[in-house]
Design a protein around this motif. Structure first.
Motif, PDB file in Angstrom:
ATOM      1  N   ALA A   3      -2.074   9.241   7.677  1.00  0.00           N
ATOM      2  CA  ALA A   3      -1.916   8.418   6.868  1.00  0.00           C
ATOM      3  C   ALA A   3       0.303   8.630   6.683  1.00  0.00           C
ATOM      4  O   ALA A   3       0.177   9.542   6.624  1.00  0.00           O
ATOM      5  CB  ALA A   3      -2.385   7.898   5.745  1.00  0.00           C
ATOM      6  N   TRP A   4       0.533   7.597   6.775  1.00  0.00           N
ATOM      7  CA  TRP A   4       1.672   7.677   6.416  1.00  0.00           C
ATOM      8  C   TRP A   4       2.624   7.263   4.728  1.00  0.00           C
ATOM      9  O   TRP A   4       2.712   6.080   5.060  1.00  0.00           O
ATOM     10  CB  TRP A   4       3.321   7.512   8.057  1.00  0.00           C
ATOM     11  CG  TRP A   4       2.962   7.579   9.028  1.00  0.00           C
ATOM     12  CD1 TRP A   4       1.843   7.487  10.063  1.00  0.00           C
ATOM     13  CD2 TRP A   4       3.464   9.555   9.984  1.00  0.00           C
ATOM     14  NE1 TRP A   4       1.210   8.648  10.790  1.00  0.00           N
ATOM     15  CE2 TRP A   4       2.137   8.893  10.738  1.00  0.00           C
ATOM     16  CE3 TRP A   4       3.823  10.057   9.417  1.00  0.00           C
ATOM     17  CZ2 TRP A   4       2.317  10.645  11.145  1.00  0.00           C
ATOM     18  CZ3 TRP A   4       3.993  10.856   9.750  1.00  0.00           C
ATOM     19  CH2 TRP A   4       3.761  11.169  10.945  1.00  0.00           C
ATOM     20  N   ARG A   5       3.316   8.016   4.710  1.00  0.00           N
ATOM     21  CA  ARG A   5       4.017   7.482   2.991  1.00  0.00           C
ATOM     22  C   ARG A   5       4.621   5.870   3.335  1.00  0.00           C
ATOM     23  O   ARG A   5       5.426   6.622   3.969  1.00  0.00           O
ATOM     24  CB  ARG A   5       4.337   8.427   2.170  1.00  0.00           C
ATOM     25  CG  ARG A   5       3.402   9.573   1.862  1.00  0.00           C
ATOM     26  CD  ARG A   5       4.096  10.030   0.520  1.00  0.00           C
ATOM     27  NE  ARG A   5       3.236  11.390   0.859  1.00  0.00           N
ATOM     28  CZ  ARG A   5       2.920  12.763   0.933  1.00  0.00           C
ATOM     29  NH1 ARG A   5       3.848  12.954   2.238  1.00  0.00           N
ATOM     30  NH2 ARG A   5       2.188  13.345   1.084  1.00  0.00           N
TER      31      ARG A   5
ATOM     32  N   ALA B 211       0.628   3.905   1.873  1.00  0.00           N
ATOM     33  CA  ALA B 211       0.488   4.796   3.177  1.00  0.00           C
ATOM     34  C   ALA B 211       0.215   3.716   3.766  1.00  0.00           C
ATOM     35  O   ALA B 211      -0.626   2.415   4.069  1.00  0.00           O
ATOM     36  CB  ALA B 211       0.273   6.104   2.930  1.00  0.00           C
ATOM     37  N   VAL B 212       0.104   3.694   5.288  1.00  0.00           N
ATOM     38  CA  VAL B 212       0.286   2.780   6.645  1.00  0.00           C
ATOM     39  C   VAL B 212      -0.228   3.972   7.481  1.00  0.00           C
ATOM     40  O   VAL B 212      -0.155   5.241   7.564  1.00  0.00           O
ATOM     41  CB  VAL B 212       1.085   2.047   6.979  1.00  0.00           C
ATOM     42  CG1 VAL B 212       1.844   1.120   5.645  1.00  0.00           C
ATOM     43  CG2 VAL B 212       2.590   2.881   7.160  1.00  0.00           C
ATOM     44  N   GLU B 213      -1.313   3.169   8.148  1.00  0.00           N
ATOM     45  CA  GLU B 213      -1.576   4.329   9.314  1.00  0.00           C
ATOM     46  C   GLU B 213      -0.861   4.647  10.583  1.00  0.00           C
ATOM     47  O   GLU B 213       0.222   4.002  10.551  1.00  0.00           O
ATOM     48  CB  GLU B 213      -3.363   3.264  10.040  1.00  0.00           C
ATOM     49  CG  GLU B 213      -2.554   2.107  10.499  1.00  0.00           C
ATOM     50  CD  GLU B 213      -2.683   1.102  11.607  1.00  0.00           C
ATOM     51  OE1 GLU B 213      -1.993   1.265  12.607  1.00  0.00           O
ATOM     52  OE2 GLU B 213      -3.328   2.366  12.879  1.00  0.00           O
ATOM     53  N   THR B 214      -0.318   5.428  11.467  1.00  0.00           N
ATOM     54  CA  THR B 214      -0.044   5.358  12.448  1.00  0.00           C
ATOM     55  C   THR B 214       0.784   4.553  13.586  1.00  0.00           C
ATOM     56  O   THR B 214       2.030   4.559  13.007  1.00  0.00           O
ATOM     57  CB  THR B 214      -0.869   6.474  13.665  1.00  0.00           C
ATOM     58  OG1 THR B 214      -0.556   7.921  12.869  1.00  0.00           O
ATOM     59  CG2 THR B 214       0.860   6.939  14.698  1.00  0.00           C
TER      60      THR B 214
ATOM     61  N   ARG C 241      -3.089  13.404   5.401  1.00  0.00           N
ATOM     62  CA  ARG C 241      -4.319  13.221   5.849  1.00  0.00           C
ATOM     63  C   ARG C 241      -5.148  12.723   5.282  1.00  0.00           C
ATOM     64  O   ARG C 241      -5.423  13.439   3.914  1.00  0.00           O
ATOM     65  CB  ARG C 241      -4.788  14.153   6.495  1.00  0.00           C
ATOM     66  CG  ARG C 241      -3.997  15.552   7.955  1.00  0.00           C
ATOM     67  CD  ARG C 241      -4.508  16.141   7.827  1.00  0.00           C
ATOM     68  NE  ARG C 241      -3.752  16.877   9.304  1.00  0.00           N
ATOM     69  CZ  ARG C 241      -2.697  16.974   9.769  1.00  0.00           C
ATOM     70  NH1 ARG C 241      -1.775  17.348   8.762  1.00  0.00           N
ATOM     71  NH2 ARG C 241      -2.015  16.982  11.496  1.00  0.00           N
ATOM     72  N   ILE C 242      -5.862  11.955   5.567  1.00  0.00           N
ATOM     73  CA  ILE C 242      -6.809  10.799   4.672  1.00  0.00           C
ATOM     74  C   ILE C 242      -8.396  11.152   5.337  1.00  0.00           C
ATOM     75  O   ILE C 242      -8.216  10.311   6.539  1.00  0.00           O
ATOM     76  CB  ILE C 242      -6.292   9.485   4.392  1.00  0.00           C
ATOM     77  CG1 ILE C 242      -5.032   9.704   3.035  1.00  0.00           C
ATOM     78  CG2 ILE C 242      -7.603   8.360   3.323  1.00  0.00           C
ATOM     79  CD1 ILE C 242      -4.582   8.262   2.995  1.00  0.00           C
TER      80      ILE C 242
ATOM     81  N   SER D  12       1.113  -1.153   0.188  1.00  0.00           N
ATOM     82  CA  SER D  12      -0.078  -0.039   0.229  1.00  0.00           C
ATOM     83  C   SER D  12       0.847   1.127   0.147  1.00  0.00           C
ATOM     84  O   SER D  12       2.307   1.083   0.537  1.00  0.00           O
ATOM     85  CB  SER D  12      -0.885  -0.036   0.765  1.00  0.00           C
ATOM     86  OG  SER D  12      -0.186   0.218   2.580  1.00  0.00           O
TER      87      SER D  12
ATOM     88  N   PRO E  55       3.256  13.020   7.517  1.00  0.00           N
ATOM     89  CA  PRO E  55       2.045  11.979   6.848  1.00  0.00           C
ATOM     90  C   PRO E  55       1.150  12.467   6.013  1.00  0.00           C
ATOM     91  O   PRO E  55       1.350  14.463   5.747  1.00  0.00           O
ATOM     92  CB  PRO E  55       0.945  12.090   8.168  1.00  0.00           C
ATOM     93  CG  PRO E  55       1.531  14.171   9.091  1.00  0.00           C
ATOM     94  CD  PRO E  55       3.113  13.577   8.650  1.00  0.00           C
TER      95      PRO E  55
ATOM     96  N   ARG F 134      -7.553  11.683   9.091  1.00  0.00           N
ATOM     97  CA  ARG F 134      -6.215  10.813   9.877  1.00  0.00           C
ATOM     98  C   ARG F 134      -5.114  10.572   9.202  1.00  0.00           C
ATOM     99  O   ARG F 134      -5.554  11.003   7.887  1.00  0.00           O
ATOM    100  CB  ARG F 134      -6.982   9.594   9.490  1.00  0.00           C
ATOM    101  CG  ARG F 134      -8.554   9.253  10.446  1.00  0.00           C
ATOM    102  CD  ARG F 134      -9.416   7.675  10.302  1.00  0.00           C
ATOM    103  NE  ARG F 134      -8.478   6.816  11.194  1.00  0.00           N
ATOM    104  CZ  ARG F 134      -8.148   5.713  11.508  1.00  0.00           C
ATOM    105  NH1 ARG F 134     -10.220   5.448  11.602  1.00  0.00           N
ATOM    106  NH2 ARG F 134      -7.822   4.820  12.383  1.00  0.00           N
TER     107      ARG F 134
END
Length: 71
Positions: free
Chosen positions: A57-59, A19-22, A51-52, A17, A49, A55
């Motif tokens: 998201a981190w590349r 990006a992933v969540e924190t 923001r999606i 993916s 990060p 929220r």
């Protein structure tokens, strides 16, 4: 039994993916999730990060660059 609640994440090399969540990003960076949230709030961390829908998201490419030391 305390470790039974520890979340398991795939290795960084196998993440497909963008990006992933924190929590997942913190795992790969060996930091606490709150540290990444502070980076986002203060805008002073080594990566930023996206923001999606409000929220964070981190590349994955940014995480890989930071972990692997690639500029």
């Amino acid at each position: 039994m305390a470790n039974s609640t520890v979340k398991q994440f795939p290795t960084l090399e196998t993440v497909t993916s963008p990006a992933v969540e924190t929590n997942q990003a913190a795992h790969y960076l060996n930091r606490k999730p709150q540290t990444l949230r502070v980076w986002a709030c203060r805008e002073n961390g080594p990566i930023r990060p996206v923001r999606i829908n409000g929220r964070l998201a981190w590349r994955v490419t940014d995480i890989k660059s930071l972990v692997m030391g690639v500029a």
